[in-house]
Every structure is written in C-alpha cells, then in structure tokens.
Design a protein around this motif. Structure first.
Motif, PDB file in Angstrom:
ATOM      1  N   ASP A 258      80.240  51.396 -32.700  1.00 44.65           N
ATOM      2  CA  ASP A 258      79.204  50.495 -33.185  1.00 44.65           C
ATOM      3  C   ASP A 258      79.299  49.179 -32.428  1.00 44.65           C
ATOM      4  O   ASP A 258      80.406  48.649 -32.187  1.00 44.65           O
ATOM      5  CB  ASP A 258      79.362  50.238 -34.686  1.00 44.65           C
ATOM      6  CG  ASP A 258      78.698  51.310 -35.532  1.00 44.65           C
ATOM      7  OD1 ASP A 258      78.093  52.234 -34.963  1.00 44.65           O
ATOM      8  OD2 ASP A 258      78.798  51.224 -36.781  1.00 44.65           O
ATOM      9  N   LEU A 259      78.150  48.648 -32.063  1.00 40.35           N
ATOM     10  CA  LEU A 259      78.086  47.381 -31.332  1.00 40.35           C
ATOM     11  C   LEU A 259      76.984  46.546 -31.980  1.00 40.35           C
ATOM     12  O   LEU A 259      75.805  46.884 -31.912  1.00 40.35           O
ATOM     13  CB  LEU A 259      77.769  47.640 -29.854  1.00 40.35           C
ATOM     14  CG  LEU A 259      77.863  46.455 -28.904  1.00 40.35           C
ATOM     15  CD1 LEU A 259      79.296  45.938 -28.816  1.00 40.35           C
ATOM     16  CD2 LEU A 259      77.367  46.847 -27.507  1.00 40.35           C
ATOM     17  N   HIS A 260      77.389  45.460 -32.629  1.00 39.93           N
ATOM     18  CA  HIS A 260      76.449  44.639 -33.382  1.00 39.93           C
ATOM     19  C   HIS A 260      75.838  43.568 -32.473  1.00 39.93           C
ATOM     20  O   HIS A 260      76.335  43.289 -31.381  1.00 39.93           O
ATOM     21  CB  HIS A 260      77.150  44.043 -34.589  1.00 39.93           C
ATOM     22  CG  HIS A 260      77.819  45.077 -35.446  1.00 39.93           C
ATOM     23  ND1 HIS A 260      77.103  46.008 -36.164  1.00 39.93           N
ATOM     24  CD2 HIS A 260      79.135  45.370 -35.648  1.00 39.93           C
ATOM     25  CE1 HIS A 260      77.948  46.813 -36.794  1.00 39.93           C
ATOM     26  NE2 HIS A 260      79.175  46.449 -36.494  1.00 39.93           N
ATOM     27  N   VAL A 261      74.757  42.966 -32.934  1.00 44.16           N
ATOM     28  CA  VAL A 261      74.001  42.034 -32.098  1.00 44.16           C
ATOM     29  C   VAL A 261      74.898  40.901 -31.610  1.00 44.16           C
ATOM     30  O   VAL A 261      75.610  40.273 -32.387  1.00 44.16           O
ATOM     31  CB  VAL A 261      72.800  41.471 -32.863  1.00 44.16           C
ATOM     32  CG1 VAL A 261      72.038  40.466 -32.001  1.00 44.16           C
ATOM     33  CG2 VAL A 261      71.861  42.592 -33.295  1.00 44.16           C
ATOM     34  N   GLY A 262      74.877  40.662 -30.315  1.00 46.26           N
ATOM     35  CA  GLY A 262      75.657  39.585 -29.716  1.00 46.26           C
ATOM     36  C   GLY A 262      77.043  39.990 -29.274  1.00 46.26           C
ATOM     37  O   GLY A 262      77.737  39.198 -28.632  1.00 46.26           O
ATOM     38  N   GLN A 263      77.481  41.201 -29.587  1.00 46.22           N
ATOM     39  CA  GLN A 263      78.839  41.618 -29.271  1.00 46.22           C
ATOM     40  C   GLN A 263      78.913  42.325 -27.919  1.00 46.22           C
ATOM     41  O   GLN A 263      77.958  42.957 -27.479  1.00 46.22           O
ATOM     42  CB  GLN A 263      79.385  42.535 -30.367  1.00 46.22           C
ATOM     43  CG  GLN A 263      79.509  41.853 -31.713  1.00 46.22           C
ATOM     44  CD  GLN A 263      80.128  42.740 -32.780  1.00 46.22           C
ATOM     45  OE1 GLN A 263      80.313  43.936 -32.586  1.00 46.22           O
ATOM     46  NE2 GLN A 263      80.457  42.155 -33.919  1.00 46.22           N
ATOM     47  N   CYS A 264      80.099  42.222 -27.287  1.00 51.39           N
ATOM     48  CA  CYS A 264      80.384  42.911 -26.031  1.00 51.39           C
ATOM     49  C   CYS A 264      81.723  43.623 -26.129  1.00 51.39           C
ATOM     50  O   CYS A 264      82.635  43.152 -26.823  1.00 51.39           O
ATOM     51  CB  CYS A 264      80.441  41.927 -24.856  1.00 51.39           C
ATOM     52  SG  CYS A 264      78.905  41.057 -24.478  1.00 51.39           S
ATOM     53  N   MET A 265      81.860  44.724 -25.433  1.00 49.50           N
ATOM     54  CA  MET A 265      83.139  45.425 -25.361  1.00 49.50           C
ATOM     55  C   MET A 265      83.179  46.303 -24.117  1.00 49.50           C
ATOM     56  O   MET A 265      82.135  46.647 -23.545  1.00 49.50           O
ATOM     57  CB  MET A 265      83.391  46.262 -26.615  1.00 49.50           C
ATOM     58  CG  MET A 265      82.356  47.322 -26.903  1.00 49.50           C
ATOM     59  SD  MET A 265      82.767  48.341 -28.378  1.00 49.50           S
ATOM     60  CE  MET A 265      82.853  47.131 -29.688  1.00 49.50           C
ATOM     61  N   SER A 266      84.400  46.647 -23.706  1.00 52.09           N
ATOM     62  CA  SER A 266      84.619  47.494 -22.533  1.00 52.09           C
ATOM     63  C   SER A 266      85.312  48.773 -22.931  1.00 52.09           C
ATOM     64  O   SER A 266      86.287  48.744 -23.706  1.00 52.09           O
ATOM     65  CB  SER A 266      85.495  46.790 -21.498  1.00 52.09           C
ATOM     66  OG  SER A 266      84.851  45.688 -20.928  1.00 52.09           O
ATOM     67  N   VAL A 267      84.850  49.882 -22.367  1.00 49.96           N
ATOM     68  CA  VAL A 267      85.494  51.173 -22.596  1.00 49.96           C
ATOM     69  C   VAL A 267      85.751  51.839 -21.249  1.00 49.96           C
ATOM     70  O   VAL A 267      85.027  51.619 -20.271  1.00 49.96           O
ATOM     71  CB  VAL A 267      84.641  52.102 -23.489  1.00 49.96           C
ATOM     72  CG1 VAL A 267      84.437  51.479 -24.861  1.00 49.96           C
ATOM     73  CG2 VAL A 267      83.302  52.436 -22.836  1.00 49.96           C
ATOM     74  N   LEU A 268      86.800  52.652 -21.220  1.00 55.00           N
ATOM     75  CA  LEU A 268      87.089  53.485 -20.058  1.00 55.00           C
ATOM     76  C   LEU A 268      86.651  54.906 -20.345  1.00 55.00           C
ATOM     77  O   LEU A 268      86.910  55.433 -21.432  1.00 55.00           O
ATOM     78  CB  LEU A 268      88.579  53.457 -19.730  1.00 55.00           C
ATOM     79  CG  LEU A 268      89.193  52.102 -19.364  1.00 55.00           C
ATOM     80  CD1 LEU A 268      90.684  52.267 -19.091  1.00 55.00           C
ATOM     81  CD2 LEU A 268      88.490  51.485 -18.165  1.00 55.00           C
TER      82      LEU A 268
END
Length: 556
Positions: A258-268
């Motif tokens: 889940d990715l909420h508004v304004g959020q960032c994340m990195s995945v491999l």
C-alpha cells in the motif's frame, strides 16, 4: 540573449566560483521550462503541465550533500511554484516552494532554486503547489544516493526506475479549481496512472521496463495523486522493501504494498521467473469505485504475452484498513545501515528524549456560508497576499496574521465555529515535540511536514490518550516525512524542531490542502544567527506588502 537565461548563467558562474573557493560539495545544474501540453493519461486528451516537454518531469539524480540549482522558467499563463517534497532544506525555508514561504514565479519570468540535500538519502519528488496544478503534472522524482564510500545494505541493482503513480481527473486542473472556488468538492477521480499512462490487461503496449534474467532492479515509487491510496504488486515476482522516504529498512519480502498519497518507497525486484512479459499492477484502495491499471515488464529477448490472471489485491473495507496498518507496523528502521540519517539530540535513541510539547490535531469538514472548507482544530487556513515567511522576516507579521489561533488541544466540536484565517503555530527551537493526528472522519488522511523527518511511532484505532504512549515504538520507528491516518484512527509522530524557518504541515489530499487543511510551524532561532538559519537570499522575489520595504540586516 534571453535576459532570463543570461541571469541564470551569471548565477551559475557565481555558484561555481564559490564552490571552487570553498571546496563545497558538488553542484548539479538544471534548466527547466514549464509549459502546457496535451496528453491523455486515461485516454482523454487534456491540458497537462510539462517540464522540458515531459510528464513525469526530469528525474533529479544526485548524491547526499550535493547542491541542486534549478532554474525554472514559467511559460504558463498563471503563477507557478514547485516544492521539493521530503527535501529538508536545512536552515533554508526560503526555497521550500509553498505559498507561505515564497512569492510565486509570475508568467514569463524565471526563478533559480538553490538547495542542498544535506544528510539525506532516498526517494522524494517535486510538484507544484499553486492553484490545482498538481492535478495537471509538473511532477517528477528526486533520487538521492549514498556517497560512494558509505555502503548501503543491499547490492547495487542492475538499474533503477522512477515510477510516479496516483489518481487522475479528466476534468482538467482549471475546472477542478473552479469547483473548489465555488464551494464544491472535486468528486471522485476517473482512474489511476503509471508515469502518466494507463493500460488494461490484454491491450497491446510497448514494455515500460526491460529485465535481464537473473538481475535485480530497484523501483522507486511515489504516490503523487490527489486523494487516493493505491496498492502496487508485480505479477509473479516478490518485492523486497529496502527504503521508505529516506530511511533504509530492515528488509522484508512483500507480495503487494500500500502506498498512500504523498508517500515514496523503494523495492528490489529480481528477474527470477520464466522469461516473458509480466504486469506491474496499480489499483486504488479504500474507494467506493475500484480503479486499476497495468504496465508491462518484458524479459529481454522474449515477447510472450503476460498472463491475464493478475495477482490478488489486498482486502477492502475494515479488513483492508487492518491489513494496511499491520503493513505499517512491519516497517522497521535499519539502525545498523551506514547512511546519512537525522540525529537531532541523539535521535538514534529518540525514545529516551523527553517530550516538551504535545500537539493534537483533528481534521474536520464543514460548510461555511454554503461553501466547503476543511480545517485543523477549528481553523481553516488561507494564504495571505504576502507569504508568511517574508512578512515575519520583515517584521510585519502583525499586518497579515496572528500566531497560535489554534490550541495544542482541539475544541470539543471541531466542526462548529470554524474560522478562516492564516494558521500559524509558534514552535520553540530545538524542542522535542509529539504530534498526534486524530481522524474522526470516514476517509483516510495523509499528512506531510516540510523541513523535517519525524519518527512515525504508532497508528491505532480509536481516540488518542496519554496512556497510548505505552504502545509506541520507541526503538526503531521509521524516520520519514509522511504518515497515513485511517478512518476512526490516530497516528503519533515525534520530531525535534531543530530546523529554523517557516514550515508547511499539511494534508497531502490536495482538495483538503487547497480548502484549508494545513498550517505553518514557525521555528525561530533566538539568536537570529547564520549558524541556525540562512539570511534572505539576494535572489528572493519580493511581493505584497514587503515588495518595497528595506531589507532587514542579514544574519551574522
């Protein structure tokens, strides 16, 4: 020669000469032309905002402590500003790019932003804060790498990909603004996009990314939408979450995120499946009407079609909220990773710092004179004609706003007697504060604080009370700049106000931001010293009541 361009060259030469004399950290120079263009993110042609003829805009690819210089030419027919979401601008809220800190770039003019990604790594993005421009584009990703001598807790990927996702409206940004100005809601979006495109299963499309079998790739995701949380998942491939908003995490594998508004994340993602096409799936979360789209990943040398069977989305409704909260709780800061990280007052041990102030914020929705407004603790923010930071610096704050219209505790009924006014809280420099966001509405909220990262220590159902602190994660909560608050829930964050300036604390749901669900935190250094905050830059644009005032003496 264009006078705007010659001015930029002069500024560029000044920066280069200063860097050579002082042996400063490296500089990256960008020249961006902001224009209108026509694109069809959901298949409907409409006016979008392009940067150098692109949406998404150019990726800023840099390294921790690098200096970034961006000369922005506004070729739109209305004022424009960019903010650098998550970049902390140490001592430098002058270039934060919000209406409370800067005069907008007028049509036909340019402005040069200069800031440093000081002690930061990770994934961030930039976007426009004026009008409803965020609904039209002008958005791109900022990738901040660790310095070469500082190892990261995973092997270098074969490649990395910037991915902006989010909801999209076919009405157009000017129509959306007219709706809000008329006292109405913008309503539901028309769909979701991946890097400004949408596609459905089975439709012919060129691959968005190409894998080579056996190699690992880094995907940097940012939800740049207006109001909708999304879920992303890769067909046939697991993901390893390695970074959230500038923090390396203890690495867990996930099937969907889940990715909420304004959020960032990195995945491999490792290319460990039989060579053919696969889908990246983006779907909406917590919406009455579901939206989804796909993008194609192709293994090099193969073009066998992707399977029409998509990976299962997470549960919806109440079970979905519990699922998403549990995912938040699974995130743990990697305390052993070597990386730039915030360390105010020894924040490696932030749980041992005494809280000096608790600010509890409750959002509300109401109608004032028949027009929709959103508020925090009974005040619906409105920007004065002159940016708050400028009138404060020039000693004219009493002409534009009053501090502390809201209290640290919300009124008993936050929806009654809502006041429309500039909403500015005084913050005490270097105090360690606890901010509690309590959501009594039935829609998810997300909040962002400029100038800082904070420790997101808890999200729980119900109402917050002091005894809830026993449930806080006081050891390895993630240091980040955005937190989601689910319906009927609260979220608690902790931070040290060690960055002097005027900083935006806002809803990232842009309808709510535009109609008042925001405030500014004024953090003044008692010494008014260059050690704590930069002086007003010579290149700062002045407007409103300070346009013709003599400049105060610079800090020393």
């Amino acid at each position: 020669m264009d006078t705007r361009k010659s001015g930029f060259l002069a500024v560029l030469l000044i920066f280069i000469s200063i860097a050579l004399v002082k042996s400063e950290d490296p500089y990256h120079f960008f020249e961006w032309k902001v224009t209108y263009g026509t694109m069809s993110p959901l298949g409907v042609p409409q006016q979008v905002i392009l940067i150098n003829d692109k949406f998404p805009g150019p990726v800023i690819n840099c390294t921790s402590n690098n200096n970034i210089v961006v000369n922005v030419f506004n070729n739109l027919d209305e004022p424009f500003l960019l903010t650098w979401n998550g970049i902390q601008h140490r001592k430098n809220s002058w270039v934060d790019g919000t209406p409370g800190t800067m005069c907008p770039i007028q049509p036909g003019t340019n402005f040069t932003y200069k800031f440093q990604v000081k002690d930061q790594i990770g994934t961030y993005y930039y976007f426009p804060t004026t009008a409803m421009h965020r609904a039209a584009g002008g958005i791109g990703v900022i990738q901040v790498h660790s310095r070469p001598l500082i190892p990261v807790p995973f092997d270098n990927p074969a490649d990395e990909f910037a991915v902006v996702v989010g909801d999209w409206f076919n009405k157009g940004h000017k129509s959306l603004k007219n709706l809000l100005d008329g006292g109405n809601s913008i309503g539901r979006p028309d769909g979701v996009h991946i890097n400004g495109k949408s596609a459905q299963v089975g439709a012919s499309a060129e691959p968005s990314w190409t894998f080579e079998a056996g190699k690992t790739y880094r995907f940097r995701f940012c939800n740049v939408g207006m109001r909708t949380s999304v879920n992303f998942r890769f067909q046939g491939h697991d993901m390893k979450l390695v970074e959230v908003e500038g923090s390396h995490l203890m690495q867990n594998d996930y099937m969907s995120m889940d990715l909420h508004v304004g959020q960032c994340m990195s995945v491999l993602v490792t290319a460990d499946q039989p060579p053919k096409d696969y889908y990246l799936v983006i779907s909406s979360r917590f919406t009455k009407q579901p939206y989804s789209t796909v993008a194609t990943i192709r293994y090099a040398g193969n073009s066998a079609p992707a399977s029409p069977e998509l990976p299962t989305p997470p549960p919806a409704g109440t079970l979905g909220i519990a699922w998403s909260i549990n995912q938040f709780r699974s995130f743990r800061w990697n305390l052993t990773a070597s990386a730039a990280r915030p360390n105010p007052q020894g924040s490696y041990h932030y749980g041992q710092i005494n809280i000096t102030r608790t600010i509890k914020l409750v959002n509300s929705r109401s109608y004032i004179d028949g027009k929709l407004r959103f508020a925090l603790n009974g005040v619906s923010h409105i920007d004065p004609k002159t940016p708050l930071k400028l009138v404060e610096y020039f000693g004219a704050a009493d002409k534009e706003f009053k501090y502390n219209l809201i209290q640290d505790e919300p009124p008993a009924d936050v929806e009654k007697n809502v006041k429309i006014a500039p909403n500015v809280l005084n913050g005490t420099y270097r105090n360690f504060v606890e901010i509690v966001f309590e959501n009594r509405e039935n829609t998810i909220q997300t909040y962002h604080l400029d100038g800082y990262s904070f420790f997101a220590v808890a999200i729980e159902p119900g109402k917050w009370a002091p005894e809830k602190r026993k449930n806080y994660n006081l050891e390895d909560a993630v240091s980040r700049h955005n937190v989601a608050v689910f319906p009927g829930c609260w979220a608690a964050v902790m931070t040290t106000l060690d960055n002097a300036g005027m900083w935006s604390l806002r809803s990232e749901m842009w309808e709510r931001f535009y109609l008042g669900q925001q405030l500014y935190v004024s953090v003044l250094s008692p010494e008014r010293s260059l050690r704590d905050e930069y002086s007003l830059p010579e290149t700062t644009q002045l407007c409103g009541i300070v346009a013709n005032l003599p400049k105060p003496p610079p800090y020393v």
